[in-house]
Write a protein that holds these residues in place. Structure first.
Motif, short mmCIF file in Angstrom:
data_model
loop_
_atom_site.label_atom_id
_atom_site.label_comp_id
_atom_site.label_asym_id
_atom_site.label_seq_id
_atom_site.Cartn_x
_atom_site.Cartn_y
_atom_site.Cartn_z
N TYR A 118 29.63 -16.09 26.97
CA TYR A 118 28.67 -15.04 26.65
C TYR A 118 29.26 -13.84 25.90
O TYR A 118 28.54 -12.93 25.55
CB TYR A 118 28.01 -14.52 27.94
CG TYR A 118 26.93 -15.43 28.46
CD1 TYR A 118 25.69 -15.50 27.84
CD2 TYR A 118 27.16 -16.22 29.59
CE1 TYR A 118 24.70 -16.33 28.32
CE2 TYR A 118 26.17 -17.06 30.08
CZ TYR A 118 24.94 -17.12 29.44
OH TYR A 118 23.95 -17.95 29.91
N LYS A 125 24.80 -8.33 20.17
CA LYS A 125 23.62 -7.52 20.43
C LYS A 125 23.95 -6.06 20.76
O LYS A 125 23.24 -5.14 20.34
CB LYS A 125 22.84 -8.12 21.61
CG LYS A 125 22.14 -9.44 21.31
CD LYS A 125 21.55 -10.02 22.58
CE LYS A 125 20.74 -11.28 22.31
NZ LYS A 125 19.44 -11.00 21.67
N ASP A 198 16.86 -5.32 25.38
CA ASP A 198 16.89 -6.70 24.91
C ASP A 198 16.43 -7.66 26.01
O ASP A 198 17.03 -7.73 27.09
CB ASP A 198 18.31 -7.06 24.47
CG ASP A 198 18.37 -8.37 23.73
OD1 ASP A 198 18.30 -8.35 22.49
OD2 ASP A 198 18.46 -9.41 24.41
N GLU A 199 15.36 -8.39 25.74
CA GLU A 199 14.78 -9.26 26.75
C GLU A 199 15.73 -10.37 27.18
O GLU A 199 15.75 -10.77 28.35
CB GLU A 199 13.46 -9.86 26.23
CG GLU A 199 12.35 -8.85 26.01
CD GLU A 199 11.92 -8.15 27.30
OE1 GLU A 199 12.10 -8.76 28.39
OE2 GLU A 199 11.41 -7.03 27.23
N GLU A 200 16.52 -10.90 26.25
CA GLU A 200 17.47 -11.96 26.62
C GLU A 200 18.56 -11.44 27.55
O GLU A 200 18.98 -12.14 28.48
CB GLU A 200 18.09 -12.56 25.36
CG GLU A 200 17.11 -13.38 24.53
CD GLU A 200 17.77 -14.01 23.32
OE1 GLU A 200 17.56 -15.22 23.12
OE2 GLU A 200 18.49 -13.31 22.59
N SER A 203 17.10 -10.91 30.98
CA SER A 203 16.98 -12.21 31.65
C SER A 203 18.33 -12.68 32.16
O SER A 203 18.44 -13.20 33.28
CB SER A 203 16.40 -13.23 30.67
OG SER A 203 16.35 -14.51 31.26
N LEU A 204 19.37 -12.50 31.35
CA LEU A 204 20.72 -12.92 31.76
C LEU A 204 21.15 -12.24 33.05
O LEU A 204 21.74 -12.87 33.94
CB LEU A 204 21.72 -12.61 30.63
CG LEU A 204 23.19 -12.87 30.94
CD1 LEU A 204 23.45 -14.35 31.20
CD2 LEU A 204 24.06 -12.37 29.77
#
Length: 492
Positions: A118, A125, A198-200, A203-204
């Protein structure tokens, strides 16, 4: 109106400063805040103590100046970054202590993120890398370890913020729940290219979106303090994380201009312009403070331990009684008697990002005295700053010929001269040393019309320039020894 008020909520103290139209601090008041160490590698603060210390210093500085809220054009807030607070939306009560930026409790989680591939995803980002330094894994830890926290967060009962957000929420009695670009950029949840959460990433880390504050420019309207706190309202019109506030306070507004702050840690930022620079190993990309619109980008290198090493000499070893002693003690000896001190109490930050490194004092012989140890500690701070400076030059393909400085340790002439010598550059110390507070004041003052941009440069006064005097051969010898010490630190 007579003044701009700046509130500087730092890692070890909270400070309020009143600035006049010429950009000079006319009154100030500070208060230390307790550090909490629940276990090795863990650092916490009491959020309510952070807030109450802020109330006290503001009230005291107004009293000292004989001023009321009517005399204050606006307030700017600058703060320790990344420190993570979660509180109840209904009551404002924190659900646990704040997890301070220095805390390493999520080291294992960050290593797993890197192992799972990651690192580039996060860096692309956010401009950051997986490290316990940043807020995301601290918040994730709170939601996973405080009983009922995740369930309550998912129901919208809990709020998250860095210190600025918490203070704004408290000052405004919950009417404003917001942060600025610079603080959001340090959470590892904010996309510095889209300027959005940031939506990702949410979620992470399993972070409910409803917990997060609105993100605004640093010079936006952040509401007013409730009248009952100070006997009237004070408009909050400037917010920035402490390091970006210092960059703004130095007026490093053009690409290539750099500053270093000597605080609890040492933090170097270089203005990188309107386009995000290519990501480089060892450095971070972040956002600069801005009054409005799209902020500029900055390269940043962080040294976790700076002035905290001097505090260790005082409080840990007891070989000094005040930081002011160190300059005179260092000058009593011509060198460190071969010793090197690597200030890696919380691992090594830029450019290595090695959380397993530990602090060392190497080269000790029977002839070593406390003067040598004190000198080695001061030199160690400068060596670490130089590590970051060289990495920044390489990343930007520029030579940093002048380094603006601020922070408590910048008052130490020995340290500043050694920094100039070991870095082969001119160290520039401004007459106004409250540069972090000044940056917050400038943001608020520009936002509310107290100052015009061109007036700020007329306020800028250099107190002293430290020019490099060390012979190149000696510099090379010292740096060779330093690299050996770094290797030993990382082998522990």
């Amino acid at each position: 109106m007579k003044y701009i008020l700046a509130l500087d909520q730092g890692t070890t103290s909270t400070r309020a400063v009143l600035f006049s139209e010429d950009g000079r601090p006319v009154h100030s008041c500070g208060r230390e805040i307790p550090q909490i160490y629940p276990a090795p590698g863990m650092v916490e603060h009491d959020p309510e103590e952070i807030f109450f210390s802020s109330l006290r210093v503001i009230s005291n500085v107004l009293s000292k100046a004989g001023a009321t809220c009517a005399d204050i054009a606006a307030m700017g807030i600058t703060n320790q970054r990344e420190t993570t607070i979660v509180w109840e939306k209904a009551t404002g009560r924190p659900i646990c202590n704040a997890i301070v930026w220095q805390c390493r409790r999520t080291e294992k989680r960050c290593k797993q993120l890197a192992a799972d591939g990651y690192t580039e995803f996060i860096r692309r980002k956010t401009g950051l890398i997986p490290d316990p330094y940043f807020s995301a894994t601290k918040l994730e830890w709170i939601l996973s370890n405080i009983p009922g926290a995740r369930r309550r967060a998912e129901r919208g009962e809990l709020l998250f913020g860095t210190v600025d957000t918490y203070l704004i929420w408290k000052f405004t009695e919950g009417r404003v729940f917001a942060t600025d670009y610079t603080n959001a950029a340090r959470t590892m949840l904010f996309n510095i290219h889209t300027l959005q959460w940031d939506e990702e990433l949410l979620s992470l880390f399993c972070i409910p979106r409803a917990m997060l504050p609105e993100v605004r420019a640093g010079g936006a309207d952040f509401g007013c303090t409730d009248a009952h706190w100070f006997g009237g309202e004070i408009a909050i019109r400037g917010v920035a994380g402490d390091q970006q506030a210092a960059l703004f306070g130095h007026l490093c507004l053009e690409k290539g201009q750099a500053k270093n702050t000597y605080g609890t840690g040492c933090f170097m930022l270089m203005n990188a312009g309107s386009e995000a620079p290519a990501v480089k190993d060892g450095l971070l990309t972040t956002l600069c403070a801005c009054v409005d619109g799209r902020p500029q980008y900055a390269l940043e290198g962080s040294v976790f331990i700076g002035g905290a090493a001097v505090q260790w000499l005082r409080d840990g070893l007891g070989i000094i009684t005040s930081a002011a002693e160190t300059e005179e003690l260092a000058r009593r000896v011509s060198d460190t008697a071969g010793m090197y001190f690597v200030p890696a109490f919380n691992g090594l930050g830029a450019p290595w990002w090695d959380g397993s490194a530990c602090g060392i004092l190497s080269g000790i012989t029977r002839g070593a005295r406390r003067e040598h140890i004190v000198r080695a500690v001061l030199e160690g701070i400068a060596f670490r700053v130089n590590d970051v400076l060289r990495a920044m030059e390489e990343a930007s393909d520029t030579t940093i010929s002048g380094l603006a400085v601020d922070g408590g340790a910048s008052a130490n002439d020995f340290l500043m001269q050694f920094q100039a010598d070991i870095s082969a550059c001119t160290v520039i110390r401004p007459a106004v040393t409250e540069v972090t507070s000044l940056g917050a004041a400038y943001l608020a003052g520009l936002s509310c019309g107290y100052w015009k941009a061109e007036e700020l440069f007329g306020n800028k006064v250099v107190e002293r320039r430290f020019n490099a005097e060390m012979h190149e051969k000696k510099r090379a010898q010292l740096l060779c020894g330093w690299q050996q010490a770094i290797r030993r630190s990382r082998m522990q």
